[in-house]
Design a protein around this motif. Structure first.
Motif, PDB file in Angstrom:
ATOM      1  N   GLN A  37       0.958  -1.091  -0.025  1.00  0.00           N
ATOM      2  CA  GLN A  37       0.120  -0.052   0.095  1.00  0.00           C
ATOM      3  C   GLN A  37       0.887   1.100  -0.007  1.00  0.00           C
ATOM      4  N   ILE A  38       0.465   2.363  -0.387  1.00  0.00           N
ATOM      5  CA  ILE A  38       1.299   3.695  -0.603  1.00  0.00           C
ATOM      6  C   ILE A  38       0.688   4.602   0.522  1.00  0.00           C
ATOM      7  N   ILE A  39       1.851   5.414   1.114  1.00  0.00           N
ATOM      8  CA  ILE A  39       1.405   6.445   1.702  1.00  0.00           C
ATOM      9  C   ILE A  39       2.386   7.526   1.270  1.00  0.00           C
ATOM     10  N   HIS A  40       1.806   8.579   1.159  1.00  0.00           N
ATOM     11  CA  HIS A  40       2.562   9.628   0.514  1.00  0.00           C
ATOM     12  C   HIS A  40       2.835  10.922   1.409  1.00  0.00           C
ATOM     13  N   LEU A  41       4.114  11.318   1.549  1.00  0.00           N
ATOM     14  CA  LEU A  41       4.358  12.430   2.451  1.00  0.00           C
ATOM     15  C   LEU A  41       4.515  13.616   1.600  1.00  0.00           C
ATOM     16  N   ASP A  42       3.861  14.737   1.926  1.00  0.00           N
ATOM     17  CA  ASP A  42       3.681  15.809   0.793  1.00  0.00           C
ATOM     18  C   ASP A  42       3.529  17.162   1.630  1.00  0.00           C
ATOM     19  N   GLU A  43       4.308  18.059   1.641  1.00  0.00           N
ATOM     20  CA  GLU A  43       4.413  19.323   2.408  1.00  0.00           C
ATOM     21  C   GLU A  43       3.865  19.235   3.854  1.00  0.00           C
ATOM     22  N   GLY A  44       4.233  18.176   4.400  1.00  0.00           N
ATOM     23  CA  GLY A  44       4.453  18.017   5.808  1.00  0.00           C
ATOM     24  C   GLY A  44       3.192  17.208   6.093  1.00  0.00           C
ATOM     25  N   GLN A  45       2.367  16.578   5.196  1.00  0.00           N
ATOM     26  CA  GLN A  45       1.231  15.876   5.600  1.00  0.00           C
ATOM     27  C   GLN A  45       1.272  14.436   4.987  1.00  0.00           C
ATOM     28  N   LEU A  46       0.401  13.684   5.659  1.00  0.00           N
ATOM     29  CA  LEU A  46       0.534  11.966   5.172  1.00  0.00           C
ATOM     30  C   LEU A  46      -0.617  11.993   4.539  1.00  0.00           C
TER      31      LEU A  46
END
Length: 236
Positions: free
Chosen positions: A213-222
């Motif tokens: 599964q994928i978790i994306h970290l972007d601009e301080g958020q998950l």
């Protein structure tokens, strides 16, 4: 100590003088899954894994394991969880004045989780499996970088942890070592270990050997990210 839940409540973390890696994050991590942690270069994937390992402490918020706040735990209170977490970060973490074999044995002998005979057998099995017997009695500084990296990865498995955190595990490895390592992960999971697996990687070919599964970290958020069904696991 079973690890049954991982949760961020208002977690913020930043390195001094930099933008926040994680900013006021509320997130329930999926359990019993292989999680591919994705982000842009320098966005904080390694820091996120280090927080999950208890190696970095957020400046604010709560990191909860089984509902217990890790940020308020003493070393002794966190130790039962720590013994169930394996991690490998880049080429670091090996003790330079110990051989590769000693580095692999150290966690088992230090924590006394299994009898010494079983600890030795477990390490020798890994040495044979990854075909490093020729170098097992050498110190880290005397072997190629790929062997240091491989030893870090082997050591992350040796305790048979419930949770496994891997930072760019395929970088610097040969293809045979990658396939052997993935086989080890599949075997451990079938045996009930490495149930919660978090991997930071840019290597799509490597990740497609796993059912993730994928978790994306972007601009301080998950964020959860949908997985392309055409890129599901290719079993070895």
């Amino acid at each position: 100590m079973k690890i049954e839940s991982l949760k961020f409540e208002g977690v913020s973390f930043t390195h001094e003088g930099n933008d926040p890696v994680i900013q006021n994050v509320e997130f329930d991590f999926p359990m019993n899954e292989i999680i591919w942690v994705k982000a842009e270069e320098g966005a904080g994937k390694s820091s996120l894994l280090q927080i999950l390992a208890g190696l970095q402490i957020p400046q604010s918020g709560k990191y909860l394991i089984n509902g217990e706040n890790v940020t308020e735990m003493s070393f002794e209170e966190f130790l039962p969880y720590r013994m169930e977490i394996g991690y490998a970060f880049d080429f670091g973490g090996l003790i330079n004045n110990r051989t590769l074999r000693d580095n692999l044995l150290l966690p088992l002998l230090y924590h006394k989780t299994v009898p010494q005979k079983e600890a030795v057998e477990r390490v020798e099995e890994l040495i044979k499996l990854f075909d490093i017997a020729k170098y097992a009695n050498e110190r880290p500084a005397h072997v190629p970088g790929r062997l240091r990296k491989l030893t870090c990865l082997m050591r992350s498995l040796v305790m048979h942890p419930q949770m496994l955190l891997l930072d760019d595990p395929s970088v610097g490895l040969g293809q045979d070592s990658i396939y052997t390592f993935v086989d080890c992960i599949h075997k451990l999971r079938k045996e009930g270990f490495a149930k919660h697996l978090f991997i930071s990687s840019y290597d799509e070919k490597f990740m497609n050997l796993l059912d993730y599964q994928i978790i994306h970290l972007d601009e301080g958020q998950l964020f959860f990210q949908q997985v392309d069904p055409e890129k599901r696991v290719v079993h070895l």
